[in-house]
Write a protein that holds these residues in place. Structure first.
Motif, PDB file in Angstrom:
ATOM      1  N   THR A  62       0.828  -1.455  -0.040  1.00 19.10           N
ATOM      2  CA  THR A  62       0.019   0.000  -0.064  1.00 19.10           C
ATOM      3  C   THR A  62       0.880   1.493   0.184  1.00 19.10           C
ATOM      4  OG1 THR A  62      -1.943  -1.188   1.372  1.00 19.10           O
ATOM      5  CG2 THR A  62      -1.869   1.221   1.352  1.00 19.10           C
ATOM      6  N   ILE A  63       1.882   1.173   0.621  1.00 16.23           N
ATOM      7  CA  ILE A  63       3.013   2.205   0.997  1.00 16.23           C
ATOM      8  C   ILE A  63       3.720   2.605  -0.670  1.00 16.23           C
ATOM      9  CG2 ILE A  63       4.898   3.257   1.963  1.00 16.23           C
ATOM     10  CD1 ILE A  63       4.173   1.646   4.389  1.00 16.23           C
ATOM     11  N   MET A  64       4.043   1.479  -0.985  1.00 23.00           N
ATOM     12  CA  MET A  64       4.731   1.446  -2.493  1.00 23.00           C
ATOM     13  C   MET A  64       3.920   2.341  -3.361  1.00 23.00           C
ATOM     14  SD  MET A  64       7.643   0.225  -2.819  1.00 23.00           S
ATOM     15  CE  MET A  64       7.630  -0.210  -4.614  1.00 23.00           C
ATOM     16  N   LYS A  65       2.476   1.964  -3.464  1.00 18.82           N
ATOM     17  CA  LYS A  65       1.386   2.252  -4.401  1.00 18.82           C
ATOM     18  C   LYS A  65       1.420   4.250  -4.235  1.00 18.82           C
ATOM     19  CE  LYS A  65      -1.261  -1.738  -5.326  1.00 18.82           C
ATOM     20  NZ  LYS A  65      -2.559  -2.298  -5.382  1.00 18.82           N
ATOM     21  N   ARG A  66       1.663   4.578  -3.026  1.00 24.73           N
ATOM     22  CA  ARG A  66       1.664   6.055  -2.972  1.00 24.73           C
ATOM     23  C   ARG A  66       2.827   6.788  -3.289  1.00 24.73           C
ATOM     24  NH1 ARG A  66      -0.735   4.607   2.311  1.00 24.73           N
ATOM     25  NH2 ARG A  66       1.140   5.425   3.547  1.00 24.73           N
ATOM     26  N   ARG A 129      18.817  11.276  -5.382  1.00 24.69           N
ATOM     27  CA  ARG A 129      17.532  11.710  -5.262  1.00 24.69           C
ATOM     28  C   ARG A 129      16.390  10.984  -4.896  1.00 24.69           C
ATOM     29  NH1 ARG A 129      17.684  14.605 -11.345  1.00 24.69           N
ATOM     30  NH2 ARG A 129      18.994  16.601 -10.756  1.00 24.69           N
ATOM     31  N   ALA A 130      16.522   9.675  -5.166  1.00 23.71           N
ATOM     32  CA  ALA A 130      15.581   8.522  -4.537  1.00 23.71           C
ATOM     33  C   ALA A 130      15.652   8.339  -3.331  1.00 23.71           C
ATOM     34  CB  ALA A 130      15.820   7.305  -5.311  1.00 23.71           C
ATOM     35  N   ILE A 131      16.966   8.291  -2.660  1.00 27.88           N
ATOM     36  CA  ILE A 131      17.109   8.212  -1.046  1.00 27.88           C
ATOM     37  C   ILE A 131      16.334   9.360  -0.415  1.00 27.88           C
ATOM     38  CG2 ILE A 131      18.593   8.087   0.499  1.00 27.88           C
ATOM     39  CD1 ILE A 131      20.503   6.471  -1.239  1.00 27.88           C
ATOM     40  N   GLU A 132      16.807  10.782  -1.032  1.00 30.49           N
ATOM     41  CA  GLU A 132      16.200  11.846  -0.155  1.00 30.49           C
ATOM     42  C   GLU A 132      14.744  11.836  -0.429  1.00 30.49           C
ATOM     43  OE1 GLU A 132      17.404  16.599   0.121  1.00 30.49           O
ATOM     44  OE2 GLU A 132      17.975  15.333  -1.722  1.00 30.49           O
ATOM     45  N   TYR A 133      14.175  11.419  -1.499  1.00 28.55           N
ATOM     46  CA  TYR A 133      12.644  11.406  -1.425  1.00 28.55           C
ATOM     47  C   TYR A 133      12.234  10.506  -0.455  1.00 28.55           C
ATOM     48  CZ  TYR A 133       8.070  10.013  -3.417  1.00 28.55           C
ATOM     49  OH  TYR A 133       6.788   9.684  -3.580  1.00 28.55           O
ATOM     50  N   ARG A 138       9.897   9.591   5.356  1.00 29.32           N
ATOM     51  CA  ARG A 138      10.132   8.577   6.532  1.00 29.32           C
ATOM     52  C   ARG A 138      10.329   7.136   6.220  1.00 29.32           C
ATOM     53  NH1 ARG A 138      10.120  12.105  10.597  1.00 29.32           N
ATOM     54  NH2 ARG A 138      10.123  10.254  12.005  1.00 29.32           N
ATOM     55  N   ILE A 139      10.910   6.987   4.998  1.00 31.81           N
ATOM     56  CA  ILE A 139      11.050   5.504   4.447  1.00 31.81           C
ATOM     57  C   ILE A 139      12.675   5.263   4.630  1.00 31.81           C
ATOM     58  CG2 ILE A 139      10.560   3.822   2.691  1.00 31.81           C
ATOM     59  CD1 ILE A 139       8.174   5.183   2.194  1.00 31.81           C
ATOM     60  N   ILE A 140      13.156   4.082   5.411  1.00 33.39           N
ATOM     61  CA  ILE A 140      14.404   3.790   5.323  1.00 33.39           C
ATOM     62  C   ILE A 140      14.359   2.919   4.579  1.00 33.39           C
ATOM     63  CG2 ILE A 140      16.506   3.191   6.324  1.00 33.39           C
ATOM     64  CD1 ILE A 140      15.114   4.555   8.917  1.00 33.39           C
ATOM     65  N   LYS A 169      11.973  -3.591   6.370  1.00 31.99           N
ATOM     66  CA  LYS A 169      12.106  -2.737   7.685  1.00 31.99           C
ATOM     67  C   LYS A 169      11.165  -3.030   8.706  1.00 31.99           C
ATOM     68  CE  LYS A 169       9.337   1.304   5.732  1.00 31.99           C
ATOM     69  NZ  LYS A 169       8.477   1.404   7.106  1.00 31.99           N
ATOM     70  N   GLU A 170       9.888  -3.427   8.446  1.00 32.57           N
ATOM     71  CA  GLU A 170       9.073  -3.755   9.289  1.00 32.57           C
ATOM     72  C   GLU A 170       9.122  -5.052  10.123  1.00 32.57           C
ATOM     73  OE1 GLU A 170       7.612   0.234   9.447  1.00 32.57           O
ATOM     74  OE2 GLU A 170       7.123  -1.424  10.628  1.00 32.57           O
TER      75      GLU A 170
END
Length: 748
Positions: A62-66, A129-133, A138-140, A169-170
């Motif tokens: 679900t997070i990925m889709k956002r 750019r991807a990491i900073e995004y 708030r995703i590591i 990560k979870e």
């Protein structure tokens, strides 16, 4: 036919497996009607996952889709024919990236010592750019590694994208450690040690990936077992960015990037600074903190500045030395030249800088004119020494052979452990690649030199053509002047011999004019000699085009040898574990390197010979051009002097006429002169008008007779002079001079 033999489902066909990781398998599916392709990932551990893990998997999708970022893999809707039931873990459909993953790119033999500089730039920028995004969301990621970076070709440029975002990560720490088996070298130390962590764990992984992309190897003891690795690397100093085992088995840390690699020296220095920031052992210091002005992590600010920096690449041709310098907008060309002078010891006044197009940079414009946007082939600036007409091949610097390659050349039968042999062969491949690059760069230098010669020669030919046209004009006018002068002197001598009017000063001037004509002959001879020298020079310039290096594909032999070296390295890399235990000698690779050195030596010698010819031609042009320019000036002066002499001679003729008529006026009075000027010789005044005195008749008759004889003689002389002068002037002014061509000094 599909890779797994599965039947089409609703028009979708399974093509092949793209990859698999700790949790899932990714497969390529293609729609037979629309040709749409998607990468479909399914969890291969769903039978081992409890309800909590299943819930977290669904939440992650679900997070990925956002997420929506050009450097993060895009999520697609799962096509209904491919979807699974509610009791199964959901599938993840993603855009298909045809370039594969970064690991496959790094495994190519041509990248055994790192990626080309341009690709390092693109990768660092895209992944940053991807990491900073993600961190902004708030995703590591926690699993940054080459296998999780894929390539997509968009508008003729490779774009790098992150995949597998935070799937672990979870999960609990035990599962995390399981998912990272085989990729521990990219883990941040605190994550490896199961300590508390923040987003800076991604900085360590990112720095490690970039280091490997630059050098072809991971930074810290890549072959060491994980537990021992942690014990050794934790001893590194703050600014250390890599560690290797020396020949004695001792760990050696370094703050420098190992060589060889494909970065220019300027970028090496700045990337070393950036890598120190990314590879701090202390997670709190890692990344450099937050920039107070931009409110962004300093590591991203520094990387942006690094990648936006304008770097000028300069080849010192005589030394075969590539140099690079960062330039700023307001930096002048003269400032860049002073920097070049300090390094090359070539004084600024002796420097000749050429762009790749063969054009000399404008001294009034900033140094940034020598920079171009980074591309597959950077715009290189070529530095020549003005006073050197022939480049000394002995001055050039031979590129040093890497130490490990020297060792296997010196002792090709010495057996080495697999990892050492692989590194020695990788450096051998890189050495062969450098020879191809060096030769191509020098060929570009020769091309720039030839273009410069042709550009200068165009102006030279224009001046030479002007000289020959003007000398032709001068010769024709001189010949005409000589003939008319000879005619005038002859007639002057004739009338002087018969008691006519004479002028010694005028005659002396005419004789001097005749002497001046000899200078035209001498000038013509000198211009002919210059023309012959110019023609000989043009023959040499034409020969430059026949140079084998003026044509393409002059690096074929070196490229073939490089391909052989890459194949030998690839065969060694793909050797089985059993084969790796069997030590082998280095003879095949040494033979390739030896041939490469021989071919390079001959090619470089020939190339410097042709560079010397181009330099010699330009030196000859510079030597002849001032003489030709001076010759053009002399011709113009001679034409002006000839014109002045012609006008002077005309004035002399009129002076002669005036003098003759003045004598008539003194003897016969103004009325007789006026009648003679009108040519009305028959209407002479009567005897009574000549004299009203009461002289005797005999004296009057004698005066009248003398007057008649003088009048007849002067009338004859005057008519002859006027006739000859009118004829000469008429022929001089009415003559068509078009056949001589336009004179460069004439104006319309």
């Amino acid at each position: 036919m599909t890779s797994q033999g599965s039947a089409p489902r609703g028009g979708w066909v399974e093509r092949h497996i793209l990859g698999s990781g700790g949790f899932g398998t990714v497969t390529l599916w293609e729609n037979q009607e629309s040709d749409e392709r998607i990468a479909l990932k399914r969890c291969r551990l769903q039978n081992e996952m409890n309800a909590k893990h299943r819930q977290r998997w669904e939440q992650e999708i679900t997070i990925m889709k956002r997420l929506d970022h050009p450097n993060v893999i895009a999520v697609r809707d799962v096509p209904p024919p491919l979807d699974v039931g509610k009791d199964s873990l959901p599938l993840l459909a993603m855009e298909y990236c045809s370039g594969g993953d970064l690991r496959k790119v790094l495994n190519r033999p041509e990248h055994c010592c790192g990626l080309p500089e341009l690709q390092v730039r693109f990768l660092a920028r895209d992944v940053a750019r991807a990491i900073e995004y993600l961190h902004g969301k708030r995703i590591i990621h926690r699993d940054l590694k080459p296998e999780n970076i894929v390539l997509q070709n968009i508008e003729d440029r490779i774009v790098y994208k992150l995949i597998d975002l935070g799937y672990a990560k979870e999960l609990d720490q035990g599962s995390v450690c399981t998912s990272f088996v085989g990729t521990l070298q990219y883990l941040a130390p605190e994550l490896f040690a199961s300590q508390k962590y923040t987003c800076t764990v991604d900085y360590w992984s990112f720095g490690t990936v970039v280091f490997e992309c630059i050098t072809g190897i991971r930074p810290f003891l890549p072959s060491m077992a994980p537990v021992l690795w942690h014990r050794e690397v934790c001893q590194k100093k703050v600014d250390d960015i890599c560690a290797i085992l020396d020949s004695t088995g001792k760990v050696r840390f370094s703050q420098k990037l190992p060589t060889p690699n494909h970065l220019c020296r300027t970028l090496q220095v700045y990337f070393e600074q950036w890598l120190r920031m990314m590879l701090y052992w202390d997670p709190k210091a890692r990344g450099g903190g937050i920039d107070p002005d931009q409110r962004r992590p300093n590591c991203f600010v520094l990387l942006d500045n690094l990648l936006e920096m304008k770097i000028v690449h300069v080849l010192n041709v005589s030394a075969n030395q590539m140099m690079s310098y960062p330039v700023v907008e307001k930096q002048t060309l003269q400032e860049l030249q002073r920097i070049l002078s300090e390094e090359t010891k070539i004084p600024v006044e002796e420097q000749e800088i050429l762009l790749a197009s063969g054009i000399t940079p404008d001294p009034e414009k900033p140094a940034a004119q020598c920079w171009s946007k980074p591309g597959e082939e950077d715009w290189i600036v070529f530095l020549f020494r003005k006073s050197t007409s022939v480049i000394n091949n002995n001055d050039k610097q031979a590129k040093p052979i890497p130490l490990m390659v020297q060792n296997i050349i010196r002792e090709p039968n010495t057996l080495l452990p697999y990892q050492e042999q692989r590194r020695a062969w990788a450096e051998s491949v890189c050495f062969c690649q450098e020879q191809v690059t060096d030769l191509k760069t020098l060929i570009l230098a020769q091309r720039a030199a030839i273009l410069d010669v042709l550009r200068v020669n165009t102006k030279f030919l224009q001046k030479k053509t002007e000289m020959m046209q003007d000398i032709g004009q001068l010769q024709a006018k001189g010949d005409f002047f000589r003939m008319s002068l000879q005619h005038d002197i002859q007639r002057y001598n004739d009338q002087a011999a018969s008691g006519g009017i004479t002028s010694s000063s005028m005659y002396a001037k005419w004789k001097k004019m005749g002497e001046d004509l000899k200078q035209i002959k001498e000038l013509s001879w000198r211009m002919t000699e210059l023309d012959e020298q110019a023609r000989a020079l043009q023959t040499k310039i034409v020969e430059l085009h026949k140079s084998p290096f003026a044509k393409s594909k002059q690096t074929d032999v070196l490229e073939e040898l490089t391909t052989k070296a890459e194949k030998l390295y690839q065969d060694l890399r793909l050797a089985t574990k059993e084969q790796r235990r069997t030590l082998s000698d280095h003879s095949p690779m040494v033979n390739v390197v030896h041939k490469c050195v021989l071919v390079r030596h001959k090619a470089m010698a020939d190339l410097y010979t042709h560079l010397g010819k181009a330099s010699s031609c330009k030196a000859e042009i510079k030597k002849l051009l001032p003489d030709i320019s001076a010759g053009c000036d002399e011709i113009k002066q001679s034409i002006e002097r000839l014109t002045t002499n012609q006008k002077q001679r005309q004035n002399d003729l009129w002076y002669l006429v005036k003098k003759a008529l003045s004598g008539v006026n003194n003897q016969s009075g103004a009325s007789v002169l006026r009648q003679e000027l009108k040519g009305d010789i028959s209407n002479l005044p009567p005897q009574s008008a000549v004299s009203d005195s009461s002289s005797s008749g005999l004296e009057s008759l004698k005066i009248i007779e003398d007057n008649k004889q003088t009048q007849a003689h002067l009338s004859n002389l005057f008519d002859n002079v006027l006739h000859e002068h009118d004829s000469f002037v008429s022929s001089l002014h009415d003559m068509t001079w078009d056949f001589l061509g336009p004179s460069s000094g004439d104006t319309k």
